[in-house]
Design an enzyme around this catalytic site. Structure first.
Site, PDB file in Angstrom:
ATOM      1  CG  ASN A 210     -11.621   9.486  -7.003  1.00 44.42           C
ATOM      2  OD1 ASN A 210     -12.182   8.545  -7.552  1.00 44.42           O
ATOM      3  ND2 ASN A 210     -12.048  10.755  -7.131  1.00 44.42           N
ATOM      4  CE1 TYR A 211      -5.537   4.006  -6.303  1.00 45.54           C
ATOM      5  CE2 TYR A 211      -6.274   4.492  -4.078  1.00 45.54           C
ATOM      6  CZ  TYR A 211      -5.249   4.267  -4.982  1.00 45.54           C
ATOM      7  OH  TYR A 211      -3.955   4.301  -4.566  1.00 45.54           O
TER       8      TYR A 211
END
Ligand code: C5P
Length: 402
Positions: A210-211
């Site tokens: 994920n970011y």
């Protein structure tokens, strides 16, 4: 080393007590401080800049320009860099200049450029010390918020006996150490922090991630360490660096590695802050070889990872605090409160992706802290270091209630 990472400007003025500044400098450096020495021209008559630069490992700043190459000594940069300015010894003349803004040398201009606390240790003969002008100037400096490290009674270099003798170098080092320690809210507390994303392997070259940049968690860890806590940081794959000696960093990749490390360390902790963006699902199987493109569609079977926060919530004793984060896109408060209850958290830090400047990768964040007693504190958009300070302040208040 009790002054590790601290930046100190040591100002020296023209008093016979300047010879003691070498011991003082040695004491500060031994405690781990990085020291920039600034001397007035008169100070150099009493002790040489060579001695002071050898002991500090930095050239002494004394003139506005270095004599040999015209390098500009920026008093503004020094002022910004410092965590503390200590002027020892300080003469009646320099006290007077400081009190009245007579910035005719590098030391006084540096003093006037600093934002950090300033300590002065006067050293002079007893008549000069008790002269009304000295006493008045000391009062003016106190009114500026400067700290006067009062001279002691004793034998003076002039042969007279009375008040005017600079405090001994060891005492001055203790004053500096005590100043930094007294500000610390979490001395002797142990805190576990998770930060960053997790990577769940699909095959040798691909993962589900994920970011999350880890910036919020790392800002928290820095602030906790700065407040004296012993921190165990369990970090997912991020490219951030930390240097504080109070931080033990354990790097992990996957949710299950993060889970193992957290469960191992949690029993000795006073608090745990779950800041990581942990994957909720991982591939049921990791392919041993790189998966090849074959058909137009493909699917990967996923299975749930263990919820680390919820697991710690089950183990938590009455002497421990558990803090979670919730990053939401809709029904923010309701979702966050649901997590608070489900995971048995003491409070949860909510940030919404709907708020400009909040969330992944950016240096700012906008948070609301929701407590288990249904209390909500809404904060402004701030730099993540300031957000970290707000969260640590809340943690400190809650720890005090246990
Ligand atoms: O349920 P959700 O993932 O949104 O909850 C977020 C909170 O739970 C965060 O504090 C996060 O660090 C923690 N968490 C965890 N382990 C998981 C999933 C989330 O510790 N597997």
């Amino acid at each position: 080393m009790r002054l590790e990472g601290k930046h100190i400007i040591l100002g020296i003025t023209g008093s016979i007590a300047a010879y003691k500044a070498a011991y003082l400098l040695r004491g500060l450096v031994k405690e781990g401080a990085e020291v920039q020495v600034v001397m007035t021209p008169a100070a150099k008559e009493f002790i040489t800049p060579v001695t002071m630069s050898a002991l500090s490992g930095k050239p002494v700043a004394s003139e506005f320009f270095a004599a040999n190459d015209g390098t500009w000594h920026s008093h503004v940069d020094m002022g910004q860099w410092a965590d503390l300015m200590l002027i020892a010894p300080v003469t009646a003349a320099t006290l007077g200049k400081m009190a009245h803004g007579i910035a005719d040398n590098l030391l006084v201009t540096t003093y006037m450029s600093t934002k950090c606390p300033v300590f002065v240790a006067p050293a002079m003969d007893l008549d000069m010390f008790r002269h009304p002008s000295t006493l008045k100037n000391l009062d003016i400096l106190r009114s500026f918020g400067n700290v006067i490290l009062e001279p002691a009674e004793g034998e003076l270099a002039s042969g007279l006996h009375g008040k005017g003798r600079m405090q001994e170098p060891e005492q001055l080092v203790e004053e500096v150490v005590n100043f930094f320690n007294s500000k610390k809210k979490l001395l002797n507390k142990k805190v576990l922090v998770t930060a960053g994303p997790t990577y769940e392997k699909i095959d040798p070259v691909r993962f589900i991630g994920n970011y999350s940049s880890g910036k919020m968690g790392f800002a928290l860890v820095e602030e906790l360490a700065e407040q004296g806590a012993q921190v165990v940081l369990v970090a997912g794959p991020v490219s951030l660096q930390l240097t504080h000696p109070n931080i033990q960093r354990i790097d992990v990749q996957s949710a299950s590695e993060m889970y193992e490390v957290c469960l191992h360390h949690f029993p000795e902790m006073d608090a745990a802050i779950m800041c990581a963006a942990v994957a909720d699902y991982r591939p049921k199987q990791t392919a041993a070889q790189k998966m090849k493109r074959q058909t137009n569609e493909m699917s990967i079977n996923l299975e749930a990872t263990a919820d680390i926060a919820a697991s710690l919530g089950k183990l938590k004793t009455g002497r421990q605090l558990l803090v979670g984060f919730a990053l939401e896109t809709n029904d923010e408060e309701q979702n966050a409160l649901g997590k608070l209850q489900k995971k048995n958290l003491d409070f949860i830090v909510l940030n919404s992706l709907q708020d400009q400047g909040a969330g992944f990768g950016v240096d700012t964040n906008k948070i609301t802290i929701l407590s288990k007693d249904n209390n909500a504190q809404v904060f402004e958009l701030k730099h993540k270091t300031e957000v970290a300070a707000d969260i640590v302040e809340k943690l400190t208040q809650e720890l005090a209630k246990l």
